[in-house]
Write a protein that holds these residues in place. Structure first.
Motif, PDB file in Angstrom:
ATOM      1  N   SER A 161       2.535 -12.287   2.346  1.00 22.90           N
ATOM      2  CA  SER A 161       2.430 -12.780   1.133  1.00 22.90           C
ATOM      3  C   SER A 161       0.764 -13.104   0.696  1.00 22.90           C
ATOM      4  O   SER A 161      -0.025 -13.240   1.691  1.00 22.90           O
ATOM      5  CB  SER A 161       3.200 -13.746   0.599  1.00 22.90           C
ATOM      6  OG  SER A 161       2.874 -15.125   1.256  1.00 22.90           O
ATOM      7  N   ARG A 162       0.549 -13.380  -0.212  1.00 22.17           N
ATOM      8  CA  ARG A 162      -1.020 -13.553  -0.810  1.00 22.17           C
ATOM      9  C   ARG A 162      -1.245 -14.819  -0.097  1.00 22.17           C
ATOM     10  O   ARG A 162      -2.561 -14.907   0.436  1.00 22.17           O
ATOM     11  CB  ARG A 162      -1.071 -13.533  -2.090  1.00 22.17           C
ATOM     12  CG  ARG A 162      -2.244 -14.121  -2.824  1.00 22.17           C
ATOM     13  CD  ARG A 162      -2.398 -13.861  -4.248  1.00 22.17           C
ATOM     14  NE  ARG A 162      -3.548 -14.513  -4.901  1.00 22.17           N
ATOM     15  CZ  ARG A 162      -3.724 -14.565  -6.173  1.00 22.17           C
ATOM     16  NH1 ARG A 162      -2.875 -14.357  -6.964  1.00 22.17           N
ATOM     17  NH2 ARG A 162      -4.915 -15.084  -6.543  1.00 22.17           N
ATOM     18  N   SER A 194      -6.868 -11.221  -3.599  1.00 29.44           N
ATOM     19  CA  SER A 194      -6.568 -10.044  -4.344  1.00 29.44           C
ATOM     20  C   SER A 194      -7.737  -9.417  -4.541  1.00 29.44           C
ATOM     21  O   SER A 194      -8.889 -10.041  -4.573  1.00 29.44           O
ATOM     22  CB  SER A 194      -5.990 -10.598  -5.625  1.00 29.44           C
ATOM     23  OG  SER A 194      -6.897 -11.447  -6.348  1.00 29.44           O
ATOM     24  N   ASP A 200      -3.689  -4.328   1.108  1.00 29.93           N
ATOM     25  CA  ASP A 200      -2.423  -3.450   0.533  1.00 29.93           C
ATOM     26  C   ASP A 200      -2.967  -2.141  -0.124  1.00 29.93           C
ATOM     27  O   ASP A 200      -2.174  -1.444  -0.763  1.00 29.93           O
ATOM     28  CB  ASP A 200      -1.225  -4.215  -0.353  1.00 29.93           C
ATOM     29  CG  ASP A 200      -0.450  -5.417   0.285  1.00 29.93           C
ATOM     30  OD1 ASP A 200      -0.475  -4.968   1.793  1.00 29.93           O
ATOM     31  OD2 ASP A 200      -0.125  -6.139  -0.158  1.00 29.93           O
ATOM     32  N   LEU A 201      -4.214  -2.289  -0.434  1.00 28.88           N
ATOM     33  CA  LEU A 201      -4.849  -1.146  -0.992  1.00 28.88           C
ATOM     34  C   LEU A 201      -5.403  -0.192  -0.243  1.00 28.88           C
ATOM     35  O   LEU A 201      -5.372  -0.371   1.050  1.00 28.88           O
ATOM     36  CB  LEU A 201      -6.247  -1.865  -1.656  1.00 28.88           C
ATOM     37  CG  LEU A 201      -5.927  -2.840  -2.861  1.00 28.88           C
ATOM     38  CD1 LEU A 201      -7.343  -3.300  -3.335  1.00 28.88           C
ATOM     39  CD2 LEU A 201      -5.022  -2.146  -4.137  1.00 28.88           C
ATOM     40  N   GLU A 256      -9.288   2.779  -2.865  1.00 27.63           N
ATOM     41  CA  GLU A 256      -9.193   1.584  -3.493  1.00 27.63           C
ATOM     42  C   GLU A 256     -10.215   0.592  -3.084  1.00 27.63           C
ATOM     43  O   GLU A 256     -10.852  -0.231  -4.083  1.00 27.63           O
ATOM     44  CB  GLU A 256      -7.790   1.276  -3.796  1.00 27.63           C
ATOM     45  CG  GLU A 256      -7.050   2.053  -4.547  1.00 27.63           C
ATOM     46  CD  GLU A 256      -5.534   1.883  -4.704  1.00 27.63           C
ATOM     47  OE1 GLU A 256      -4.783   2.113  -5.735  1.00 27.63           O
ATOM     48  OE2 GLU A 256      -5.105   1.117  -3.606  1.00 27.63           O
ATOM     49  N   HIS A 260      -5.126  -1.625 -13.045  1.00 33.34           N
ATOM     50  CA  HIS A 260      -3.844  -1.895 -12.930  1.00 33.34           C
ATOM     51  C   HIS A 260      -3.436  -2.247 -11.315  1.00 33.34           C
ATOM     52  O   HIS A 260      -2.245  -2.629 -10.972  1.00 33.34           O
ATOM     53  CB  HIS A 260      -3.032  -0.483 -12.802  1.00 33.34           C
ATOM     54  CG  HIS A 260      -3.436   0.567 -11.690  1.00 33.34           C
ATOM     55  ND1 HIS A 260      -4.781   1.113 -11.965  1.00 33.34           N
ATOM     56  CD2 HIS A 260      -2.661   1.285 -10.875  1.00 33.34           C
ATOM     57  CE1 HIS A 260      -4.809   1.983 -11.055  1.00 33.34           C
ATOM     58  NE2 HIS A 260      -3.821   1.902 -10.069  1.00 33.34           N
ATOM     59  N   ARG A 261      -4.493  -2.710 -10.646  1.00 34.69           N
ATOM     60  CA  ARG A 261      -4.475  -3.173  -9.281  1.00 34.69           C
ATOM     61  C   ARG A 261      -5.135  -4.536  -9.158  1.00 34.69           C
ATOM     62  O   ARG A 261      -5.579  -4.830  -7.976  1.00 34.69           O
ATOM     63  CB  ARG A 261      -4.970  -2.123  -8.388  1.00 34.69           C
ATOM     64  CG  ARG A 261      -4.429  -0.597  -8.464  1.00 34.69           C
ATOM     65  CD  ARG A 261      -3.015  -0.476  -7.970  1.00 34.69           C
ATOM     66  NE  ARG A 261      -3.154  -0.300  -6.483  1.00 34.69           N
ATOM     67  CZ  ARG A 261      -1.923  -0.601  -5.539  1.00 34.69           C
ATOM     68  NH1 ARG A 261      -0.892  -0.940  -6.116  1.00 34.69           N
ATOM     69  NH2 ARG A 261      -2.031  -0.235  -4.120  1.00 34.69           N
ATOM     70  N   THR A 262      -5.246  -5.323 -10.143  1.00 30.56           N
ATOM     71  CA  THR A 262      -6.245  -6.581 -10.025  1.00 30.56           C
ATOM     72  C   THR A 262      -5.546  -7.421  -9.205  1.00 30.56           C
ATOM     73  O   THR A 262      -6.494  -8.011  -8.608  1.00 30.56           O
ATOM     74  CB  THR A 262      -6.469  -7.159 -11.390  1.00 30.56           C
ATOM     75  OG1 THR A 262      -5.386  -7.192 -12.211  1.00 30.56           O
ATOM     76  CG2 THR A 262      -7.146  -5.927 -12.389  1.00 30.56           C
ATOM     77  N   GLU A 263      -4.397  -7.716  -9.139  1.00 28.82           N
ATOM     78  CA  GLU A 263      -3.890  -8.829  -8.495  1.00 28.82           C
ATOM     79  C   GLU A 263      -3.026  -8.201  -7.212  1.00 28.82           C
ATOM     80  O   GLU A 263      -2.631  -9.207  -6.537  1.00 28.82           O
ATOM     81  CB  GLU A 263      -2.675  -9.233  -9.196  1.00 28.82           C
ATOM     82  CG  GLU A 263      -3.021 -10.159 -10.731  1.00 28.82           C
ATOM     83  CD  GLU A 263      -4.042 -11.208 -10.352  1.00 28.82           C
ATOM     84  OE1 GLU A 263      -4.039 -11.857  -9.350  1.00 28.82           O
ATOM     85  OE2 GLU A 263      -4.805 -11.392 -11.309  1.00 28.82           O
ATOM     86  N   VAL A 264      -3.273  -7.280  -6.647  1.00 29.39           N
ATOM     87  CA  VAL A 264      -2.862  -6.604  -5.520  1.00 29.39           C
ATOM     88  C   VAL A 264      -3.860  -7.039  -4.238  1.00 29.39           C
ATOM     89  O   VAL A 264      -4.997  -7.085  -4.458  1.00 29.39           O
ATOM     90  CB  VAL A 264      -3.016  -4.999  -5.328  1.00 29.39           C
ATOM     91  CG1 VAL A 264      -2.550  -4.463  -4.102  1.00 29.39           C
ATOM     92  CG2 VAL A 264      -1.869  -4.494  -6.480  1.00 29.39           C
ATOM     93  N   VAL A 265      -3.252  -7.611  -3.129  1.00 29.76           N
ATOM     94  CA  VAL A 265      -4.062  -8.074  -1.941  1.00 29.76           C
ATOM     95  C   VAL A 265      -4.494  -6.867  -1.411  1.00 29.76           C
ATOM     96  O   VAL A 265      -4.125  -5.948  -1.410  1.00 29.76           O
ATOM     97  CB  VAL A 265      -3.081  -8.706  -1.108  1.00 29.76           C
ATOM     98  CG1 VAL A 265      -3.940  -9.081   0.174  1.00 29.76           C
ATOM     99  CG2 VAL A 265      -2.394 -10.058  -1.854  1.00 29.76           C
TER     100      VAL A 265
END
Length: 482
Positions: A480-481, A47, A96-97, A101, A88-93
């Motif tokens: 998934s992560r 992430s 996927d950015l 970003e 707002h994107r701290t836990e996004v892998v």
């Protein structure tokens, strides 16, 4: 830093960071430097906040970071992500950015190192003009707020005119003369011949190139057009020799085909009463036992193969002697077929499912170990190298960069071996090691072929279901992560 491609700009940054030694002179940097790489070198399957936390690895012990980071470090990483506009994107892998970003995550990771000097190697090369302006404004704001010196490689002259306080033009590994096109009313200064001495103190005036000492590859030889035909002819001759050596005469082959046709007729129930005689309950229970043997054998193999393959992988940094010993052991285990392992364990622990489970564990370790350590070694070295420059230990680099990237390969290999073990477990019953194979052999001996057909059809259904489930898992879990 401006100049044509190959002039030494990135080499200068690498010299300041300590990754590259100048070919002459010396590079002295009294500030702690952090690098924003042109290719970012982020761990894409981690992430955004985990990538930022990687910036703290250099000041943490291996045991402090292997199982997680402290609340203080997480709070600091969250603050940095907020400062670059990614709260707002701290836990996004990361995979996927967007490109912009990801660039901001790389900036936050560099700031997590608490540097006094930020080295940005073409930080906007892969971004469009609007995003490039945003990133340069962000770097300028960070430099002002944190009191950090930013040394950046840029190709866009307009960006250099707009944001740089000082520009150094490099051509052919040397500081070039002042370029009038860089003059701007904003006060941008171009260091040229008049201030070369200041640059020499930093660099020694020369910088070795990454590939300067490497010879260009020689052109590939022209392939002989007759080679495919000669190879095909050789295969045909070898096949003909094998056919004659095994005495596979045409008459015998035709008789074998006729016998196979007659045998296949016996596999189909000839009447309703014969269909009712098939012991469906016993076959179903033995099939469940087969699946249990395959599952336990695969899980046991994974439990042993994972730590062993980590020792066998070069990317884990194990000593060469240990790598050789582990790989040799895996090769030895892998040469023994599962049915032979079953015979050995039946002799050692007796008849029953335990022998089947142990035999599949032994067989799985050989293949899973090879799949796993090859997967570890195929990981892109960019992210591990970036963590090494931050100061991460071998264990930290393996845990935070190699392991996340290798997860898809580990999952795929494990599913493949499980599917194989289902088939293998159905055979182990022939040597009384549990599973449906015991009943199939028994029905063959009694020439009750319809029951054999029923068992095989049940196996086919299980294999198809497992194949469907493995495809579904690959599509969901691999994305998934973890």
């Amino acid at each position: 830093l401006i100049g044509p491609s190959g002039s030494g700009k990135s080499s200068l940054l690498a010299s300041i960071a300590g990754r590259l030694k100048p070919s002459c002179g010396a590079c002295h940097c009294s500030l702690k430097a952090a690098t924003i790489y042109q290719d970012l070198r982020l761990v894409e399957r981690a992430s955004a906040i985990e990538n930022v936390l990687h910036g703290s690895l250099g000041r943490l012990g291996a045991s402090e970071s292997v199982f997680g980071f402290s609340k203080e470090d997480r709070a600091r990483a969250s603050e940095l992500l907020e400062s670059v506009g990614l709260s707002h994107r701290t836990e996004v892998v990361v995979e996927d950015l967007s490109g912009g970003e990801r660039q901001r995550v790389a900036i936050a990771r560099a700031l997590m190192q608490d540097p006094g000097l930020l080295l940005a190697d073409e930080p906007v090369a892969s971004l469009d003009q609007d995003k490039a302006v945003l990133i340069m404004e962000l770097l300028g704001r960070i430099a002002s707020e944190h009191g950090i010196t930013v040394v950046s490689v840029l190709h866009d002259i307009s960006l250099a005119q707009r944001y740089a306080d000082r520009a150094i033009k490099i051509v052919g590994g040397r500081v070039a003369g002042e370029d009038s096109c860089l003059q701007s009313p904003t006060g941008l200064r171009v260091v040229g011949d008049q201030e070369t001495h200041a640059f020499e103190e930093l660099s020694g005036n020369y910088f070795s190139q990454y590939e300067a000492d490497q010879e260009l590859p020689s052109p590939s030889p022209v392939r002989n057009s007759t080679q495919p035909y000669l190879f095909t002819l050789a295969l045909v001759m070898v096949a003909y020799w094998c056919f004659n050596s095994l005495s596979l005469e045409t008459a015998d082959t035709l008789e074998a085909i006729k016998g196979a046709v007659e045998f296949s007729k016996n596999l189909i129930p000839s009447s309703t009463s014969e269909l009712q005689r098939i012991p469906w309950g016993s076959l179903f229970l033995s099939l469940i036992e087969t699946l249990q043997i395959a599952l336990l054998g695969t899980l046991g193999g994974i439990a042993i193969a994972l730590p062993s393959s980590a020792l066998a992988a070069r990317s884990a940094g194990s000593p060469s002697l240990i790598r050789f010993a582990v790989r040799f052991l895996m090769n030895t285990v892998r040469t023994i077929p599962s049915i032979i392992w079953a015979l050995l364990f039946v002799a050692a622990v007796g008849l029953g499912p335990l022998a089947g489970v142990l035999s599949l564990i032994a067989y799985s370790v050989g293949y899973l170990g090879k799949f796993f350590y090859e997967g570890f070694e195929l990981v892109d070295p960019g992210a591990p190298d970036a963590l090494q420059e931050i100061g991460a230990s071998r264990l930290q680099r393996f845990r935070h960069a190699v392991w996340p990237a290798a997860i898809p390969g580990i999952l795929t290999s494990s599913l493949f071996v499980f599917e194989y073990n289902i088939r293998a477990a159905s055979i182990l019953g022939i040597v009384d090691a549990g599973g449906i194979g015991f009943y199939l052999k028994q029905y063959m001996d009694y020439r009750f072929f319809p029951a054999v057909t029923a068992g095989l059809l049940m196996m086919l259904v299980v294999v198809l279901v497992c194949d469907f489930a493995s495809c579904w898992l690959r599509k969901t879990l691999i994305k998934s992560r973890h």
